[in-house]
Design an enzyme around this catalytic site. Structure first.
Site, short mmCIF file in Angstrom:
data_model
loop_
_atom_site.label_atom_id
_atom_site.label_comp_id
_atom_site.label_asym_id
_atom_site.label_seq_id
_atom_site.Cartn_x
_atom_site.Cartn_y
_atom_site.Cartn_z
N TYR A 134 0.82 -1.21 0.00
CA TYR A 134 0.00 0.00 0.00
C TYR A 134 0.86 1.26 0.00
O TYR A 134 1.81 1.39 0.78
CB TYR A 134 -0.91 0.02 1.23
CG TYR A 134 -1.69 1.31 1.39
CD1 TYR A 134 -2.78 1.58 0.57
CD2 TYR A 134 -1.31 2.26 2.33
CE1 TYR A 134 -3.48 2.76 0.70
CE2 TYR A 134 -2.00 3.45 2.46
CZ TYR A 134 -3.09 3.70 1.64
OH TYR A 134 -3.77 4.88 1.76
N GLY A 172 -6.02 5.24 0.04
CA GLY A 172 -7.36 5.23 0.61
C GLY A 172 -8.26 4.27 -0.14
O GLY A 172 -7.89 3.12 -0.42
N HIS A 221 -3.12 17.02 -1.42
CA HIS A 221 -3.59 17.11 -0.04
C HIS A 221 -3.10 18.37 0.68
O HIS A 221 -3.40 18.56 1.86
CB HIS A 221 -3.17 15.86 0.74
CG HIS A 221 -4.02 14.67 0.43
ND1 HIS A 221 -4.09 14.12 -0.82
CD2 HIS A 221 -4.87 13.93 1.21
CE1 HIS A 221 -4.91 13.08 -0.81
NE2 HIS A 221 -5.41 12.95 0.41
N ASN A 252 1.26 10.32 6.64
CA ASN A 252 0.56 9.40 7.54
C ASN A 252 1.15 9.52 8.93
O ASN A 252 2.27 9.07 9.16
CB ASN A 252 0.73 7.96 7.04
CG ASN A 252 -0.51 7.41 6.37
OD1 ASN A 252 -0.61 6.22 6.17
ND2 ASN A 252 -1.45 8.25 6.02
N ARG A 270 -10.70 27.29 49.89
CA ARG A 270 -10.21 26.18 50.71
C ARG A 270 -10.20 24.83 49.99
O ARG A 270 -9.65 23.85 50.52
CB ARG A 270 -11.00 26.06 52.01
CG ARG A 270 -12.46 25.66 51.89
CD ARG A 270 -13.07 25.56 53.29
NE ARG A 270 -14.51 25.69 53.28
CZ ARG A 270 -15.36 24.66 53.36
NH1 ARG A 270 -14.90 23.43 53.45
NH2 ARG A 270 -16.66 24.87 53.36
#
Length: 507
Positions: free
Chosen positions: A49, A56, A79, A191, A291
């Protein structure tokens, strides 16, 4: 600093905050080269891949050998699609360092030129233009990291010497060569979780500052009202088995060690009791915002510590896909790019910072409301009541800013939206979570700046300058250099900004 195989958050601080230069260790470079050569050989005649497939939902398409390099350029350019505000320089530098570190583990198969150029950008303060909006945080910070990769191939824009310039022009001026994309540089760079992690690291650093400041301001308010010390005691806080609470109480005791104002209950309320006394002049207990500070800030400290641990694990992990394993002589496909760990921690961090802000806003209200504190004029007004306004105007700012943080504290972690043709059917939104967390942190500094000025005005009114602890006196002196004691009304916004910047620069 020599980078080898493990970076701690304190290393990031030295490089990002203190601008320490970095070097790449020989074993690191050998590891990167071995991984690259292995992938180059292993990928022949195999379907891997992102090396010889589309990306994708288009991973089913085989890419011919002559197109594999162009494929990586296509991915980077297509991208680089972010929009919105540019990320601040510190966050981008942290992102680059996180990316360099994860690619240096030898699980990514990148060429040495990638880590060399990242090192040069960090050392020379060349900041790639990366936008806030774009990533869904599941295949990692795809869009934001594409903008980083775009700069590495010599395209896009950078910030250099305070100006936004074309990358190619800055590279020419600095004598830098862009990388030549090899087997999978585009995918390996994009990635991953390095942007959300980089922003997260800066967020954690600032959240630490906020916690320290909140503790100091809480101590000062306890001094102003001459509170009893038992709610800070080791004996009381030791009965609650939480590290954060015990640590906050310990820090408060240290800050107040030389205060002349903090009282002991046994010296006042345990000395006598007259039957006829039906209403006590002395307050038996303070309001919760005074407090219960260890119980409120304790979870902030514990959450911050866990967040830092997750961030440190993430930046020292392989977080791209696929993962190259030279020892096994195998390439594993999976989802290490998924940003859920960081997304959840950024949500948790912004929630506790919002609670810290809410504490500051309530402490501020206590000081400004004369009917509650019974020792200060309304709005700590050192001028003429009815004619002057004191801190009345700035309370609106503190209240509205706190309200915004409350709204922003809704979770991003559970706001997954499927996209990418439903290939990314559940995502982390980690970068959005980190950016929104940063906004909440900025808001906190603004509210604490308003609280700090009010505290100093209160010390002034009561004439406690020589009675407060040395810690509070230091705060008093530094803020007085920024804003003088005032009784006449004046334009406040420049002072608010200057005090905010002072608080952000406290080491």
């Amino acid at each position: 600093m020599k980078i080898n195989n493990f970076l701690e958050l304190k290393d990031f601080q030295k490089i990002i905050i203190e601008n320490e230069k970095i070097e790449l260790d020989t074993p690191l470079l050998d590891r990167v080269e071995t991984s690259f050569q292995f992938l180059k050989e292993f990928s022949r005649n195999k379907v891997i891949y992102g090396v010889n497939t589309g990306f994708g939902p288009m991973a089913q398409f085989k890419i011919s050998d002559e197109d594999t390099h162009q494929l990586q350029y296509n991915l980077i350019r297509s991208h680089s699609s972010g929009i919105g505000n540019p990320l601040p320089a510190q966050e981008v530098k942290a992102c680059m360092l996180a990316r360099l570190n994860t690619l240096s583990l030898g699980n990514s198969g990148v060429h040495q030129s990638v880590v060399h150029l990242l090192k040069e950008l960090i050392n020379r303060d060349i900041t790639p233009l990366i936008f806030e909006h774009g990533g869904v945080g599941a295949s990692g910070d795809l869009v934001q990291l594409a903008h980083l990769a775009l700069v590495l191939i010599g395209e896009g824009e950078v910030y250099y010497n305070g100006e936004r310039k074309a990358t190619k022009d800055v590279f020419e001026a600095e004598g830098l060569e862009p990388i030549k994309v090899e087997i999978r540089e585009g995918l390996a760079l994009m990635n991953g979780t390095s942007v959300m992690s980089g922003i997260g690291i800066v967020n954690a650093y600032k959240a630490n500052q906020l916690t320290d400041i909140s503790i100091r301001l809480s101590c000062a308010i306890n001094e102003i009202v001459q509170a009893y010390d038992d709610h800070l005691s080791e004996a009381l806080n030791g009965t609650k088995k939480h590290y954060g609470q015990q640590k906050v109480a310990e820090r408060m005791r240290a800050h107040l060690a030389d205060s002349k104002l903090i009282r002991k209950r046994e010296d006042h309320l345990y000395t006598h009791f007259e039957e006829q006394e039906k209403v006590f002049k002395e307050k038996v207990q303070e309001y919760y915002s005074l407090r219960c500070v260890p119980q409120i800030l304790g979870p902030v400290l514990d959450t911050l510590e866990y967040t830092e641990n997750v961030l440190e694990n993430e930046i020292n992990s392989a977080n791209d896909n696929p993962i190259i394993n030279v020892a096994d002589k195998h390439v594993y496909h999976g989802g290490n790019f998924h940003g859920d760990y960081i997304s959840l921690e950024m949500d948790k961090l912004k929630i506790v910072v919002t609670k810290l802000t809410m504490l500051a806003e309530r402490q501020l209200n206590y000081l400004l409301n004369a009917k509650i504190n019974e020792i200060l004029p309304p709005f700590v007004n050192l001028g003429k009541l009815g004619f002057n306004f004191g801190m009345q105007g700035v309370q609106f700012t503190a209240t509205s800013t706190t309200a915004e943080s409350q709204m922003l504290s809704n979770s991003m972690y559970v706001h997954s939206i499927p996209n990418n043709n439903d290939n990314q059917d559940i995502v982390s939104m980690g970068t959005n979570a980190a950016v929104i967390c940063r906004k909440v942190i900025e808001n906190a500094f603004e509210v604490l700046a308003i609280e700090a000025i009010t505290i100093i005005q209160a010390v002034e009114y009561l004439g406690f300058q020589d009675k407060v602890s040395s810690s509070t006196k230091e705060l008093y002196d530094e803020i007085r250099k920024i804003i003088p004691a005032f009784s006449d009304d004046m334009v406040m916004y420049p002072y608010l900004e200057n005090v905010k910047q002072y608080l952000k620069n406290i080491k």
